[in-house]
Enzyme design. Structure first.
Site, short mmCIF file in Angstrom:
data_model
loop_
_atom_site.label_atom_id
_atom_site.label_comp_id
_atom_site.label_asym_id
_atom_site.label_seq_id
_atom_site.Cartn_x
_atom_site.Cartn_y
_atom_site.Cartn_z
N ARG A 87 -7.17 20.03 -1.30
CA ARG A 87 -8.60 19.74 -1.35
C ARG A 87 -8.91 18.90 -2.58
O ARG A 87 -8.19 18.90 -3.55
CB ARG A 87 -9.40 21.04 -1.38
N LYS A 132 -3.41 32.30 -5.66
CA LYS A 132 -3.53 31.62 -4.37
C LYS A 132 -2.27 31.80 -3.51
O LYS A 132 -1.17 31.48 -3.95
CB LYS A 132 -3.80 30.14 -4.62
N ARG A 178 -14.12 35.37 -12.52
CA ARG A 178 -13.17 36.43 -12.83
C ARG A 178 -13.52 37.55 -11.86
O ARG A 178 -14.60 38.14 -11.94
CB ARG A 178 -13.35 36.88 -14.29
#
Ligand code: BTN
Length: 296
Positions: free
Chosen positions: A86, A151, A286
């Site tokens: 992206r 991720k 966070r």
């Protein structure tokens, strides 16, 4: 041997025997994937290409989309030379056991009807991951798949066609499966891989079949129903909800408390006693630990 090492494989020599892969992996195979994809999804899938190496599975299908009306056309590669992420970023795509998968889909109602599609796609990927036994993944708006803030998978949607009238979308998924390689060490954000989080390896052909199965079902349903049928699962797996987040926009940044998404997939942020909607931007947060398990 050198060529394989340059392609990203970790290879070591065994005295008197030759060479061995540090992390053996199953090669991707179209027939095995098709056999495991399920009858209904197989009936809808027009074509499946499996490449050893390609520039980018998304770029390949975009070229096909610009030249034809093809739909339900999938492309998977062992390695990408120029994987796309992206926001113009690179998606590091070494050989050695990750998944790089794209699916071209033609929508009859034009780009205007596609609001929220990227969230529905993320739900499809979550369904597949849960089916292979991963319960701890969550979604970060708009479509990152995270485990403990790291991720695991990224999704990139690219469009070919006009705003009105039929248009084609290439849905691209990069999933870290066996991430341990020198090339993956260059990724500049916290990431994890499926083998590490599950504690065992998953056959990639089965994984690719599950992903295609759920992607095909979700894209078919999205065509007629839009995002609505997927909002409940999205909310159950949303890791941002209730957290203070910063949203980076071209015009600057905004802060607020994430309050889920609206019916079109826009991010809802509460600040100054008001609820604001955002259709794009990059979120940083966070994230407080919460259960991501509660969805049937
Ligand atoms: C992201 O930045 O989070 C999205 C990454 C998407 C990567 C996948 S890998 C398969 C497909 N082909 C590409 O070139 N990109 C997508």
């Amino acid at each position: 041997m050198q060529a394989l090492q340059q392609a990203g494989l970790e290879i070591y020599s065994v005295r008197g025997k030759g060479y061995r892969l540090a992390h053996p992996f199953e090669m991707l195979d179209a027939e095995t994937i098709l056999a495991a994809v399920g009858e209904e999804a197989r009936g809808k899938l027009h074509r499946l290409e499996v490449h050893h190496e390609i520039e980018s599975t998304n770029a390949h299908l975009l070229t096909i989309a610009k030249q034809s009306d093809a739909s339900a056309h999938a492309c998977i590669a062992e390695r990408q030379r120029a994987g796309r992420g992206r926001r113009g970023r690179q998606w590091v795509s070494p050989l050695g056991g990750n998944l790089y998968l794209s699916l071209l889909w033609r929508f009859q109602n034009g780009a205007g009807s596609l609001g929220g599609l990227s969230l529905a796609v993320a739900v499809a990927v979550m369904r597949a991951l849960r089916e292979i036994g991963l319960q701890s993944a969550g979604l970060k708006w708009p479509n990152d798949i995270l485990v403990d803030g790291r991720k695991l998978a990224g999704i990139l949607l690219e469009l070919a066609g006009e705003a009105a009238g039929p248009c084609s979308v290439v849905v691209g998924l990069g999933l870290n499966v066996h991430g341990q390689s020198a090339e993956m060490a260059t990724v500049d954000q916290p990431w994890t891989d499926l083998t590490s989080v599950l504690g065992h390896s998953v056959p990639r052909n089965v994984l690719a079949a599950q992903l295609l199965h759920h992607l095909i079902n979700v894209l078919s349903e999205f065509e007629t129903q839009g995002l609505t049928p997927f909002l409940g699962e999205w909310a159950a797996w949303d890791v941002l909800a209730g957290n203070e987040v910063t949203l980076y926009l071209p015009a600057g940044e905004v802060r607020g408390v994430a309050r889920g998404v609206d019916e079109n997939g826009a991010l809802l942020l509460a600040n100054d006693g008001k609820l604001h909607r955002y259709h794009s931007g990059e979120v940083s947060a966070r994230i407080a630990p919460r259960s991501t398990g509660g969805c049937q």
